[in-house]
Design a protein around this motif. Structure first.
Motif, PDB file in Angstrom:
ATOM      1  N   ASP A 192       0.853  -1.178   0.000  1.00 63.79           N
ATOM      2  CA  ASP A 192       0.000   0.000   0.000  1.00 63.79           C
ATOM      3  C   ASP A 192       0.894   1.235   0.000  1.00 63.79           C
ATOM      4  O   ASP A 192       2.127   1.138   0.067  1.00 63.79           O
ATOM      5  CB  ASP A 192      -0.921  -0.005   1.232  1.00 63.79           C
ATOM      6  N   SER A 193       0.273   2.410  -0.068  1.00 58.22           N
ATOM      7  CA  SER A 193       1.039   3.656  -0.019  1.00 58.22           C
ATOM      8  C   SER A 193       0.130   4.786   0.427  1.00 58.22           C
ATOM      9  O   SER A 193      -1.094   4.680   0.356  1.00 58.22           O
ATOM     10  CB  SER A 193       1.657   3.974  -1.382  1.00 58.22           C
ATOM     11  N   PHE A 194       0.741   5.848   0.885  1.00 55.93           N
ATOM     12  CA  PHE A 194       0.035   7.055   1.297  1.00 55.93           C
ATOM     13  C   PHE A 194       0.322   8.173   0.295  1.00 55.93           C
ATOM     14  O   PHE A 194       1.403   8.241  -0.291  1.00 55.93           O
ATOM     15  CB  PHE A 194       0.515   7.536   2.665  1.00 55.93           C
ATOM     16  N   CYS A 195      -0.639   9.072   0.138  1.00 54.82           N
ATOM     17  CA  CYS A 195      -0.381  10.338  -0.537  1.00 54.82           C
ATOM     18  C   CYS A 195      -0.732  11.447   0.454  1.00 54.82           C
ATOM     19  O   CYS A 195      -1.332  11.185   1.498  1.00 54.82           O
ATOM     20  CB  CYS A 195      -1.199  10.472  -1.820  1.00 54.82           C
ATOM     21  N   ILE A 196      -0.334  12.659   0.146  1.00 55.72           N
ATOM     22  CA  ILE A 196      -0.690  13.763   1.018  1.00 55.72           C
ATOM     23  C   ILE A 196      -2.157  14.141   0.756  1.00 55.72           C
ATOM     24  O   ILE A 196      -2.655  13.998  -0.362  1.00 55.72           O
ATOM     25  CB  ILE A 196       0.259  14.965   0.789  1.00 55.72           C
ATOM     26  N   THR A 197      -2.851  14.589   1.792  1.00 55.55           N
ATOM     27  CA  THR A 197      -4.299  14.847   1.704  1.00 55.55           C
ATOM     28  C   THR A 197      -4.672  15.716   0.517  1.00 55.55           C
ATOM     29  O   THR A 197      -5.679  15.473  -0.164  1.00 55.55           O
ATOM     30  CB  THR A 197      -4.787  15.497   3.013  1.00 55.55           C
ATOM     31  N   VAL A 198      -3.867  16.740   0.250  1.00 60.54           N
ATOM     32  CA  VAL A 198      -4.209  17.672  -0.827  1.00 60.54           C
ATOM     33  C   VAL A 198      -4.024  17.077  -2.218  1.00 60.54           C
ATOM     34  O   VAL A 198      -4.410  17.699  -3.214  1.00 60.54           O
ATOM     35  CB  VAL A 198      -3.398  18.978  -0.690  1.00 60.54           C
ATOM     36  N   ALA A 199      -3.450  15.866  -2.295  1.00 60.87           N
ATOM     37  CA  ALA A 199      -3.305  15.191  -3.588  1.00 60.87           C
ATOM     38  C   ALA A 199      -4.377  14.128  -3.792  1.00 60.87           C
ATOM     39  O   ALA A 199      -4.381  13.446  -4.815  1.00 60.87           O
ATOM     40  CB  ALA A 199      -1.925  14.556  -3.699  1.00 60.87           C
ATOM     41  N   THR A 200      -5.299  13.996  -2.840  1.00 61.05           N
ATOM     42  CA  THR A 200      -6.331  12.958  -2.951  1.00 61.05           C
ATOM     43  C   THR A 200      -7.426  13.352  -3.932  1.00 61.05           C
ATOM     44  O   THR A 200      -7.660  14.532  -4.196  1.00 61.05           O
ATOM     45  CB  THR A 200      -6.999  12.700  -1.585  1.00 61.05           C
ATOM     46  N   GLU A 201      -8.116  12.331  -4.419  1.00 60.45           N
ATOM     47  CA  GLU A 201      -9.259  12.617  -5.286  1.00 60.45           C
ATOM     48  C   GLU A 201     -10.405  13.216  -4.487  1.00 60.45           C
ATOM     49  O   GLU A 201     -11.211  13.971  -5.024  1.00 60.45           O
ATOM     50  CB  GLU A 201      -9.713  11.352  -6.015  1.00 60.45           C
ATOM     51  N   VAL A 202     -10.482  12.910  -3.189  1.00 55.38           N
ATOM     52  CA  VAL A 202     -11.517  13.515  -2.351  1.00 55.38           C
ATOM     53  C   VAL A 202     -11.387  15.035  -2.385  1.00 55.38           C
ATOM     54  O   VAL A 202     -12.380  15.762  -2.512  1.00 55.38           O
ATOM     55  CB  VAL A 202     -11.435  13.005  -0.896  1.00 55.38           C
ATOM     56  N   MET A 203     -10.165  15.528  -2.274  1.00 58.49           N
ATOM     57  CA  MET A 203      -9.932  16.972  -2.328  1.00 58.49           C
ATOM     58  C   MET A 203     -10.360  17.534  -3.681  1.00 58.49           C
ATOM     59  O   MET A 203     -11.034  18.576  -3.763  1.00 58.49           O
ATOM     60  CB  MET A 203      -8.460  17.293  -2.070  1.00 58.49           C
ATOM     61  N   ALA A 204      -9.988  16.859  -4.749  1.00 54.87           N
ATOM     62  CA  ALA A 204     -10.357  17.326  -6.091  1.00 54.87           C
ATOM     63  C   ALA A 204     -11.870  17.325  -6.270  1.00 54.87           C
ATOM     64  O   ALA A 204     -12.444  18.255  -6.853  1.00 54.87           O
ATOM     65  CB  ALA A 204      -9.691  16.451  -7.150  1.00 54.87           C
ATOM     66  N   VAL A 205     -12.525  16.279  -5.767  1.00 56.88           N
ATOM     67  CA  VAL A 205     -13.980  16.189  -5.868  1.00 56.88           C
ATOM     68  C   VAL A 205     -14.638  17.326  -5.097  1.00 56.88           C
ATOM     69  O   VAL A 205     -15.570  17.974  -5.586  1.00 56.88           O
ATOM     70  CB  VAL A 205     -14.479  14.816  -5.361  1.00 56.88           C
ATOM     71  N   LEU A 206     -14.155  17.592  -3.879  1.00 58.24           N
ATOM     72  CA  LEU A 206     -14.686  18.706  -3.091  1.00 58.24           C
ATOM     73  C   LEU A 206     -14.609  20.006  -3.894  1.00 58.24           C
ATOM     74  O   LEU A 206     -15.573  20.778  -3.949  1.00 58.24           O
ATOM     75  CB  LEU A 206     -13.902  18.857  -1.791  1.00 58.24           C
ATOM     76  N   CYS A 207     -13.464  20.240  -4.509  1.00 54.20           N
ATOM     77  CA  CYS A 207     -13.234  21.526  -5.168  1.00 54.20           C
ATOM     78  C   CYS A 207     -13.956  21.675  -6.501  1.00 54.20           C
ATOM     79  O   CYS A 207     -14.080  22.787  -7.005  1.00 54.20           O
ATOM     80  CB  CYS A 207     -11.736  21.749  -5.344  1.00 54.20           C
ATOM     81  N   LEU A 208     -14.439  20.580  -7.068  1.00 56.93           N
ATOM     82  CA  LEU A 208     -15.146  20.663  -8.343  1.00 56.93           C
ATOM     83  C   LEU A 208     -16.646  20.398  -8.213  1.00 56.93           C
ATOM     84  O   LEU A 208     -17.382  20.467  -9.201  1.00 56.93           O
ATOM     85  CB  LEU A 208     -14.525  19.686  -9.354  1.00 56.93           C
ATOM     86  N   SER A 209     -17.117  20.128  -6.996  1.00 63.65           N
ATOM     87  CA  SER A 209     -18.539  19.845  -6.776  1.00 63.65           C
ATOM     88  C   SER A 209     -19.360  21.127  -6.710  1.00 63.65           C
ATOM     89  O   SER A 209     -18.875  22.173  -6.273  1.00 63.65           O
ATOM     90  CB  SER A 209     -18.725  19.060  -5.474  1.00 63.65           C
ATOM     91  N   LYS A 210     -20.619  21.025  -7.093  1.00 65.87           N
ATOM     92  CA  LYS A 210     -21.544  22.165  -7.031  1.00 65.87           C
ATOM     93  C   LYS A 210     -22.172  22.297  -5.649  1.00 65.87           C
ATOM     94  O   LYS A 210     -22.502  23.390  -5.200  1.00 65.87           O
ATOM     95  CB  LYS A 210     -22.652  21.995  -8.076  1.00 65.87           C
ATOM     96  N   ASP A 211     -22.379  21.138  -4.983  1.00 63.85           N
ATOM     97  CA  ASP A 211     -23.011  21.116  -3.678  1.00 63.85           C
ATOM     98  C   ASP A 211     -22.787  19.730  -3.072  1.00 63.85           C
ATOM     99  O   ASP A 211     -22.094  18.898  -3.665  1.00 63.85           O
ATOM    100  CB  ASP A 211     -24.505  21.441  -3.780  1.00 63.85           C
ATOM    101  N   LEU A 212     -23.392  19.469  -1.913  1.00 68.77           N
ATOM    102  CA  LEU A 212     -23.170  18.195  -1.227  1.00 68.77           C
ATOM    103  C   LEU A 212     -23.732  17.017  -2.026  1.00 68.77           C
ATOM    104  O   LEU A 212     -23.121  15.941  -2.080  1.00 68.77           O
ATOM    105  CB  LEU A 212     -23.794  18.229   0.169  1.00 68.77           C
TER     106      LEU A 212
END
Length: 555
Positions: A192-212
């Protein structure tokens, strides 16, 4: 000379309720985090939906160097400058990552007298958004590995798990690990491996979403692994999307703070621009455009990364039309690009600066291709000489590029009044914004277009592994997504040691993967990594709390 932290600590902030009033936000949509921070409920947008959007201004820069560029400082200074000339303005920034804060780069709240406050809070835990994103990401990992352990109903191949765990810290030891060791009850052992939080897809999804709701739909599309017969497994298959939305229901709301000069700023989301798309959230940007006549935002690193992704990904996805682009440069950095050693940057050297100006020229050329009015901001340093400033201004004038000397660091908004007036003039021009590639083109052609038009390169060399991955993405129907290039920010090439404006080079692609939830294809070049490491002497070694309970050493 006072540090950024001392300047921020000496500043007397307005109660956040006053900033809410200044931003014309109905208090019923406000959730206070103490007296200096607040979250804004997204329901506000329903009330503002018929209001005309303000003007959108992007601040970008040349390739970063150790000499400093000051993109965030210029952004914050411009926000205050626009306020001083009587404009209704808001800033939109990303949230800093703890990794760079304790590592080498520092925070992301500006500098000198052009800062966003409370600086300490913003650079550390703020309102908990980073922790929510980290928890969301790692909940996926926990449920995924539990699914494999509890009978593996989804037929997941443990060697084909692509979802990484994350941590908001620079920690190179986590780049490659083995989990579930020692005994069977710990789970199925695998790499397995870790990435830094700001490189996650969760972060990208948050920043490109219109709402919850959009966030939940997007996050459910994320691919986490592949089966033994090579079929994708998504978060929807794990049936955990609802729980992830629960974790993120507060983090999805933008954060309201203020500059040293009491101008409203929304800070929300923080994807890295060398790995992810490097822009603050669509939610915050669109909210600001409804609340203010002018909105100033920035994109990470140089125009080859953050600006390109802002213009080719964020604006395309969110249907935004930028009205002006500011390209920030410093005379010190241009001299470094021109071959001057770091210890001689304080000496006047017009010739070297004019040689290094080719890097600025390429970034100007890049942003011009998107059809948006542009200008250059010279971020002033105390040791810049009159001759150097005059030479840079003359060069810009000869090239037909609007230029302004910005002294935001020393004077705040007062130092950016000329810049503010020229930005307003640019916004009055017609913007002919358009992305530089057709999203329906092939993956290979889109990467080649970015390489040639944005980096100034010749061609693209795809590794055998990357070629196989591209064919797989085509089979899965992902070919017609925008491209998110993962590349070193230090150079126009994929080699961080090459400065200036090189030509005739190839970009080397070693990995290609889809971020199906975010809605783009990530193309990894050179030796780019998603988990940074700490420098030999981390910034954390110089930090502490004094006898009065005040922090020190945070810049």
């Amino acid at each position: 000379m006072k540090t950024d932290l001392q300047i921020a600590q000496e500043n007397v902030m307005e109660p956040i309720s006053k900033i809410v009033e200044k931003a014309h936000i109905d208090p019923k949509y406000v959730e206070y985090y103490g007296s200096t921070k607040a979250k804004i409920n997204n329901d506000l947008m329903q009330e503002l939906q018929d209001k005309k959007d303000g003007k959108l201004i992007l601040v970008t820069a040349i390739n970063p160097t150790k000499a400093g560029e000051g993109k965030s400082t210029t952004t914050v200074g411009l926000v205050d400058g626009l306020s001083l000339i009587g404009k209704n303005v808001m800033g939109c920034l990303r949230e800093p990552s703890l990794g760079p804060v304790f590592g080498l780069k520092g925070g992301a709240t500006g500098g000198g007298y052009a800062q966003v406050v409370p600086m300490e809070d913003i650079n550390l835990h703020f309102t908990g958004d980073m922790h929510a994103i980290t928890t969301t990401n790692n909940l996926v990992s926990a449920v995924l590995d539990n699914s494999i352990y509890q009978g593996n109903e989804l037929n997941i191949d443990p060697t084909k798990v692509i979802w990484k765990r994350c941590l908001d810290m620079n920690d190179r030891t986590l780049r490659s690990i083995t989990i579930a060791q020692d005994k069977p009850t710990n789970g199925v052992e695998r790499k397995d491996s870790f990435c830094i939080t700001v490189a996650t897809e969760v972060m990208a999804v948050l920043c490109l979403s219109k709402d919850l709701k959009d966030f939940e739909e997007r996050i459910n599309r994320c691919i986490v692994a592949y089966t033994y017969d090579d079929q994708p497994v998504t978060i929807k298959d794990l049936k955990v999307g609802g729980a992830l939305a629960v974790v993120m229901k507060e983090a999805i709301k933008p954060n309201l703070v203020q500059t040293l000069q009491k101008t409203p700023v929304l800070i929300h989301g923080g994807p890295f621009a060398n790995i992810a798309h490097g822009c603050n959230s669509v939610i915050a940007t669109k909210m600001a455009l409804k609340l203010a006549d002018y909105v100033v935002t920035e994109a990470g690193f140089g125009a080859d990364l953050g600006a390109e992704k802002f213009l080719d990904i964020k604006c395309r996805v969110a249907e935004l039309k930028p009205n002006a682009i500011v390209v920030v440069a410093t005379i010190r950095a241009l001299k470094l690009h021109g071959g001057v050693s770091a210890d001689e940057l304080g000496n006047e050297n017009v010739e070297a600066m004019l040689k290094g100006i080719e890097n600025l020229e390429k970034h100007i050329d890049t942003v011009k291709q998107f059809g948006v009015p542009i200008l250059v901001a010279i971020n002033k340093f105390t040791k810049d000489t009159d001759a150097e400033v005059a030479a840079l201004e003359k060069w810009c004038e000869e090239k037909g590029v609007l230029v302004s000397l910005s002294d935001a660091w020393a004077k705040g908004g007062e130092g950016t009044i000329d810049l503010a007036k020229k930005v307003v003039a640019c916004c009055d021009e017609e913007s002919h914004y358009a992305p530089i590639y057709d999203v329906n083109d092939s993956i290979e052609n889109k990467v080649l277009t970015i390489t040639q038009k944005v980096y100034g390169g010749k061609g693209v060399v795809f590794s055998d592994e990357a070629k196989v991955q591209i064919e797989k993405l085509k089979q899965l129907g992902f070919e017609h997504l925008p491209i998110c290039m993962a590349k070193t920010p230090m150079s126009l090439t994929d080699d961080p040691k090459i400065m200036g404006r090189p030509s005739g080079f190839d970009i080397h692609v070693n990995e290609v993967k889809v971020s199906a939830g975010a809605g783009f294809i990530v193309v990894f070049t050179g030796s780019i990594m998603t988990m940074p490491g700490l420098p030999k002497v981390p910034a954390a070694l110089g930090m502490g709390v004094d006898e009065n309970g005040d922090s020190y050493g945070i810049f």
